[in-house]
Design an enzyme around this catalytic site. Structure first.
Site, mmCIF file in Angstrom:
data_model
loop_
_atom_site.group_PDB
_atom_site.id
_atom_site.type_symbol
_atom_site.label_atom_id
_atom_site.label_comp_id
_atom_site.label_asym_id
_atom_site.label_seq_id
_atom_site.Cartn_x
_atom_site.Cartn_y
_atom_site.Cartn_z
ATOM 1 N N ARG A 1 0.842 -1.199 0.000
ATOM 2 C CA ARG A 1 0.000 0.000 0.000
ATOM 3 C C ARG A 1 0.878 1.251 0.000
ATOM 4 O O ARG A 1 1.919 1.298 0.657
ATOM 5 C CB ARG A 1 -0.901 0.025 1.246
ATOM 6 C CG ARG A 1 -2.109 -0.877 1.137
ATOM 7 C CD ARG A 1 -3.137 -0.358 0.126
ATOM 8 N NE ARG A 1 -4.299 -1.241 0.020
ATOM 9 C CZ ARG A 1 -4.459 -2.206 -0.882
ATOM 10 N NH1 ARG A 1 -3.521 -2.445 -1.779
ATOM 11 N NH2 ARG A 1 -5.552 -2.935 -0.897
ATOM 12 N N HIS B 1 -1.259 0.836 -9.840
ATOM 13 C CA HIS B 1 -1.966 -0.074 -8.917
ATOM 14 C C HIS B 1 -2.648 -1.225 -9.671
ATOM 15 O O HIS B 1 -3.863 -1.427 -9.574
ATOM 16 C CB HIS B 1 -2.987 0.695 -8.057
ATOM 17 C CG HIS B 1 -3.321 -0.036 -6.787
ATOM 18 N ND1 HIS B 1 -3.547 0.589 -5.584
ATOM 19 C CD2 HIS B 1 -3.464 -1.369 -6.539
ATOM 20 C CE1 HIS B 1 -3.822 -0.311 -4.648
ATOM 21 N NE2 HIS B 1 -3.774 -1.508 -5.214
HETATM 22 N N1 LIG Z 1 -0.892 -3.648 -5.567
HETATM 23 C C1 LIG Z 1 -1.856 -4.525 -5.729
HETATM 24 O O1 LIG Z 1 -2.388 -4.695 -6.820
HETATM 25 C C2 LIG Z 1 -2.288 -5.358 -4.550
HETATM 26 C C3 LIG Z 1 -3.132 -6.457 -4.774
HETATM 27 C C4 LIG Z 1 -3.473 -7.253 -3.700
HETATM 28 C C5 LIG Z 1 -3.004 -6.961 -2.421
HETATM 29 N N2 LIG Z 1 -2.192 -5.877 -2.237
HETATM 30 C C6 LIG Z 1 -1.687 -5.569 -0.894
HETATM 31 O O2 LIG Z 1 -0.881 -6.652 -0.414
HETATM 32 C C7 LIG Z 1 -1.114 -6.790 0.978
HETATM 33 C C8 LIG Z 1 -0.663 -8.154 1.475
HETATM 34 O O3 LIG Z 1 -1.573 -9.152 1.058
HETATM 35 P P1 LIG Z 1 -1.539 -10.638 1.662
HETATM 36 O O4 LIG Z 1 -2.693 -11.360 1.095
HETATM 37 O O5 LIG Z 1 -0.200 -11.235 1.510
HETATM 38 O O6 LIG Z 1 -1.775 -10.302 3.225
HETATM 39 P P2 LIG Z 1 -1.681 -11.301 4.469
HETATM 40 O O7 LIG Z 1 -1.823 -12.708 4.023
HETATM 41 O O8 LIG Z 1 -2.601 -10.767 5.491
HETATM 42 O O9 LIG Z 1 -0.165 -11.134 4.965
HETATM 43 C C9 LIG Z 1 0.293 -9.964 5.560
HETATM 44 C C10 LIG Z 1 1.737 -10.174 5.970
HETATM 45 O O10 LIG Z 1 2.240 -8.944 6.496
HETATM 46 C C11 LIG Z 1 2.791 -9.181 7.794
HETATM 47 N N3 LIG Z 1 2.580 -8.011 8.643
HETATM 48 C C12 LIG Z 1 1.437 -7.327 8.863
HETATM 49 N N4 LIG Z 1 1.640 -6.317 9.736
HETATM 50 C C13 LIG Z 1 2.947 -6.371 10.059
HETATM 51 C C14 LIG Z 1 3.771 -5.600 10.907
HETATM 52 N N5 LIG Z 1 3.289 -4.570 11.599
HETATM 53 N N6 LIG Z 1 5.064 -5.941 11.012
HETATM 54 C C15 LIG Z 1 5.557 -6.990 10.330
HETATM 55 N N7 LIG Z 1 4.832 -7.773 9.498
HETATM 56 C C16 LIG Z 1 3.544 -7.452 9.369
HETATM 57 C C17 LIG Z 1 2.047 -10.368 8.334
HETATM 58 O O11 LIG Z 1 2.798 -10.960 9.377
HETATM 59 P P3 LIG Z 1 2.317 -12.327 10.102
HETATM 60 O O12 LIG Z 1 2.531 -13.403 9.048
HETATM 61 O O13 LIG Z 1 3.210 -12.477 11.251
HETATM 62 O O14 LIG Z 1 0.875 -12.130 10.435
HETATM 63 C C18 LIG Z 1 1.909 -11.229 7.074
HETATM 64 O O15 LIG Z 1 3.089 -11.966 6.877
HETATM 65 C C19 LIG Z 1 -2.619 -6.506 1.099
HETATM 66 O O16 LIG Z 1 -2.975 -6.143 2.411
HETATM 67 C C20 LIG Z 1 -2.803 -5.369 0.131
HETATM 68 O O17 LIG Z 1 -2.626 -4.141 0.797
HETATM 69 C C21 LIG Z 1 -1.836 -5.072 -3.265
#
Ligand SMILES: NC(=O)c1ccc[n+]([C@@H]2O[C@H](COP(=O)([O-])OP(=O)(O)OC[C@H]3O[C@@H](n4cnc5c(N)ncnc54)[C@H](OP(=O)(O)O)[C@@H]3O)[C@@H](O)[C@H]2O)c1
Length: 319
Positions: A234, A282
């Site tokens: 993000r 994006h």
């Molecule tokens: N650009 C685009 O087109 C696009 C598309 C889709 C998604 N996204 C973004 O990608 C993000 C990630 O997606 P995802 O499905 O992989 O999410 P997810 O499965 O919820 O994984 C989030 C990861 O971030 C870690 N995390 C969260 N808060 C943290 C902190 N304060 N310190 C350290 N690590 C932290 C979590 O740690 P833990 O494993 O320890 O919980 C987990 O490993 C989404 O939230 C979205 O914003 C972007």
């Protein structure tokens, strides 16, 4: 048989794609599409389920009896910071195609910087035929911040390409062949990182996390000379003024950015003019709306059978 509540849909997606997908979605309960003028004033008081992407502010007062909210994408920050969000489950969209697209984008950007595509493009515009020093992927350490659904898949695919990959997440992970770090050792992770890949959700803890002090801790003098920053999580997780300074001052050698503090990135923003920066609007991983509705149907079936919903957001951490 009791009447089934239609699914409320408030998705700021392409209206025609949405309308087409809704023709076949939710056949046993129907839908209310707020993007369709015909549905604009419909009574929402009896609606149980909503699928949302950047919904209208007044939604929760118009639909006070929701039981489950489904996010139209993997990220949920567009829902979690809404005023009046009811205390009901919020479900993320987790999908093979979305995950695959993100990994393609991440691998593409890492290879772009490894193989100096920006420098060769600049040479080509001047008709310059000159070979640049070429490290192997194994000499470059890619540090992935965020080891969730997207981060873990990106890690696996970067490994396949031969990169040395390390990862950082809130809780410590064990991944075969990958050195992992948690929040107790961010500095140790950054010191080893040549290409930083941001795949974090936006939460109060991750706002502005990519700032001057973080960029300054990345490894200087690695195989690429200077560190590179890649972000597809993000935009509000990056301090964009710091990022711009780090790129222009040479703390960072380059960047690939899919997300920005303000989207669309305003005309005239200095990032547009930097030839060491790749900008995409994006689009790293877009939700396939048909897959989204299929996934919502599956989750509603689970919920109505009394089974646990999957991919529910933890309200304490915000993701
Ligand atoms: N650009 C685009 O087109 C696009 C598309 C889709 C998604 N996204 C973004 O990608 C993000 C990630 O997606 P995802 O499905 O992989 O999410 P997810 O499965 O919820 O994984 C989030 C990861 O971030 C870690 N995390 C969260 N808060 C943290 C902190 N304060 N310190 C350290 N690590 C932290 C979590 O740690 P833990 O494993 O320890 O919980 C987990 O490993 C989404 O939230 C979205 O914003 C972007």
């Amino acid at each position: 048989m009791p009447t089934r509540s239609p699914v409320l849909v408030d998705l700021k997606f392409d209206p025609q794609t949405l309308a087409n997908a809704l023709q076949k979605a939710f056949p046993d309960r129907g839908s209310i599409n707020l993007a369709d003028p015909a549905d604009a004033g419909v009574d929402l008081t009896e609606v149980d389920y909503a699928v949302l992407w950047k919904p209208e502010q007044a939604l929760f007062s118009r639909a006070p009896n929701l039981k489950v909210i489904f996010s139209g994408g993997a990220g949920v920050d567009h829902i979690m910071d809404l005023a009046g969000l009811p205390d009901i489950p919020v479900v993320r969209f987790v999908d093979r195609s979305l995950t695959t697209q993100m990994s393609e984008w991440v691998v593409l950007q890492c290879l772009t910087h490894l193989r100096q595509v920006n420098a060769y493009r600049k040479q080509a515009t001047g008709g310059v035929w000159r070979e640049l020093a070429q490290p192997e992927a194994r000499e470059v350490t890619v540090g992935v911040m965020g080891l969730g659904v997207l981060g873990l898949d990106a890690v696996a695919k970067l490994k396949t390409m031969g990169f040395d990959v390390i990862g950082w997440s809130r809780g410590k992970k064990t991944i075969d062949g990958v050195m992992t770090y948690d929040t107790n050792n961010l500095d140790g992770f950054l010191r080893k990182t040549d290409i930083l890949v941001g795949l974090l959700p936006l939460t109060p803890d991750t706002v502005g996390i990519y700032d001057n002090s973080l960029f300054a801790k990345l490894r200087q003098g690695g195989a690429l000379g200077k560190p590179v920053f890649i972000n597809a999580g993000r935009g509000k997780s990056q301090n964009q003024a710091d990022l711009t300074t780090a790129l222009s001052s040479g703390v960072l050698g380059g960047a690939s950015l899919d997300v920005f503090d303000i989207e669309p990135l305003p005309a005239g923003d200095p990032l547009w003019a930097m030839d060491n920066v790749v900008i995409t609007p994006h689009v790293a991983a877009a939700s396939d709306v048909r897959a989204l509705f299929r996934s919502v149907e599956i989750q509603i079936d689970r919920f109505e059978r009394g089974e646990a919903l999957e991919h529910v957001v933890d309200r304490a951490t915000g993701y």
